[in-house]
Design a protein around this motif. Structure first.
Motif: not given
Lengths: 249, 249, 249, 249
Positions: B58-72
């Motif tokens: 969500t916008e809220a989660v991303l606003a509180e994320t400094d670094v996003l790790i992605w696995w898919g």
């Protein structure tokens, strides 16, 4: 022998709507650029515009295009996504792309860059002086240490693009800004050159130095790489080249 | 003081479908990675998965994320484009992104790169040896000249990405290939780290060296730049800084 | 019309001292390379060696050299500094430089790089497989995804050079290492290509693929930039281009 | 805990010879810079000058220096080559280097770059405006889109250095030129930052923004890489990691 086959794409809207622009480019900016390029040794040039079927960029046209030149400004959003997909695919296969001026915000350029491609701008008809930042680069061939455009729209930093592989020109603007006006990137097997000059309300594509730089850009952007790897990169190789022993460890 | 706030995103499909994968990662790969990171000094970690509303991003989660790790891996196409748009926007604003293994073909990574991101691959459980190609880089902190993963899927060149700003690791594979396994790029104000290890059928996210590199990557990717330029780059400046005189020339 | 004028420089010591080397290169490695290049369309090739006056690299020879190829190994320290100064000056003016194999530790290469240029090595006659990491690059023209050298000396990472402007080849070695085997840099107006293959005890400069890559390198390295900026960059310009008003503020 | 240990080196000649310079920097430019840095959280600063034994750069001093700042102008040739060798060695091992203004032509900077480092210049006391070209970079922390220096010596393109790994600032000069005023490179394990501002006849090292950028540079340049690879890169490895089978083929 067709030599290097260039397609000059233009949204071709201002020239039909605004008499001041039409006065400068009666047949459109694409015609001015293609007219110049078509007369140069080893080059052939055709044009394509937004209002043509498939925006003039059919599979057949792209297959016969070595370098695509792109000019757009007010109609970026009217370019269909499926055509952008097609152009991107051809660039990754090895077609060169030259993006001019306001094309910085075109769908295809933003697609290739991955960034917003936004910048600072002002339309005040001010002087621009483009300094050569990389005299080893073939795009600078035949220029002195700088060249000038007497009246132009200003584009200023920060220019939100990936750091270029090569920085070719840096502009000085009379009103106080600077800009990375000539930048190159490689994407897939395609070479991309962004060149800043060219607002529609100034006769910039009649300027012989500007045209010479575009010609240099075409010669630089044409694919000269590894033709033996044309089948695409994604490959499931079931057989290993070397014997794998670790499995039984 | 939350320190660096990490969100670990996982499509979380294999772990539910395949018992062999579930045996290795009972709560999912995201839980293994977030579990490790959350214990490190100055880091906090949360998780998000595909099946959550808005994929947990969500916008809220991303606003509180400094670094996003992605696995898919198998569900790339199920990620909604509007979420990809949102993640891209946050990266350009300064959120760090770490893309792991098969995330090379995720929508978000292809979006940021502009290329096909295709590569050569083989699943034979072979040995991989990752060599440090840039010992000045903080991502290599605490490693020797190389480290090994005893059994892994192979990824080989050519890897169709833009030339990295920094090449950190190069892999040697037992079956005969090489790969640029650690690469960094800056896009907008965001820093991106691609790190190759991590196939779902091997316990790679229990390997302490792999986890240490991911932690190093988080510390490197967190935004440390110019907070005074947060308002965005596209700006129409009507007033010039300097007086423009050329107009009347 | 001389075309591209190549000078192949060799310290020419091993070939005279060791009969095994002499058997492979009876007239020296330089003769093998120059013999091949001289037969290619648009190229002319001459040679120069350490034992000649001024090491064969007089001002006159360098003035007539478009691309210099360098091979040295055991006699790096015997090259006079004043000749290194002269070669560096010509490179910065636009002469291309191709450094082969053990030339990584030559005075001229270390001078141009600013680093130690050290690496890991082993002489065991093992297999090397060179993977194309940049298929857009003209140096890879005509190759497939990789090519092999059946027996060679190993060079491994970390290779202490500045990050290359372009990474062209990455080697896989049978004994477990990887290496950035094809790298390019621009220095001044000169283009530099480091190409790893070529130990003196293997017939590597009789390998047609290796020779083809060297030829591609020559065509890439020849100066094609801005001839109008040949007078040198250091310039005291007393008169400003624009009127300076701030002095009286 | 000493924090980051900075040594500020100055040739310290103008300040003693010219009363106008002495009036601005009574104890020398090094004292002004070290005075500021020594007061910042986590930094300690010492100074060294040309007239000291070994120019103040003994093995012991360098061993205790994390980041070396260099200012020189008229006495570049008086710096002994053996001291330059020693500083280069320490940089390659991981010491950071910040080169200020006329240090562009110092022996150590030319040594690290491999190029002439020449540029265009004019001393007219004109306005300089430094634009941020990379807002993701920690060196730009706390700045707006640009900052100004009201009176300065001009440095203009072409600046004959290797293309920087990161381009941080581009200057606009009132007299019509542009310059890459903030550039970074990695050499060995050392990080190098060239920062243009700082002519001796203007109080530029009393400017709080300039000092802040130097502080940011120090924090960026300090080694944070792979401490486990400190033993040097050149290594003869007789035993291979993997079994070599090709020899008997």
């Amino acid at each position: 022998m067709p030599g290097i086959r260039v397609t000059v794409w233009n949204e071709f809207v201002h020239e039909k709507k605004h008499s001041a622009v039409k006065a400068i480019y009666p047949e459109g900016m694409h015609a001015a650029i293609a007219g110049y390029l078509g007369k140069q040794e080893g080059l052939t040039a055709r044009t394509a515009t937004l209002d043509q079927p498939e925006h003039g960029l059919t599979e057949a046209v792209l297959a016969e295009t070595d370098v695509l030149i792109w000019w757009g400004h007010m109609a970026h959003e009217e370019v269909e996504d499926r055509i952008v997909d097609r152009v991107q695919k051809r660039i990754l296969e090895g077609m060169g792309l030259i993006v001019l001026h306001s094309g910085h915000y075109s769908k295809i350029f933003r697609r290739m860059m991955g960034t917003s491609c936004l910048l600072r701008w002002r339309e005040a008809g001010e002087l621009e002086r483009l300094w050569v930042a990389n005299p080893a680069h073939p795009i600078t061939r035949g220029l002195g240490p700088y060249f000038e455009i007497p009246h132009t729209e200003m584009y200023g930093e920060h220019f939100d693009v990936p750091q270029p592989d090569e920085l070719v020109f840096i502009s000085w603007f009379e009103g106080g800004e600077v800009f990375r006006s000539g930048c190159t990137w490689v994407r897939g097997r395609g070479k991309i050159f962004y060149f800043r000059p060219g607002h529609e309300t100034y006769p910039i594509y009649h300027n012989q130095t500007v045209l010479k730089v575009i010609e240099n850009g075409v010669r630089w952007a044409v694919f000269a790489g590894n033709t033996e790897m044309s089948e695409g990169y994604g490959k499931h190789v079931q057989e290993s080249i070397e014997t794998i022993r670790s499995i039984n460890h």
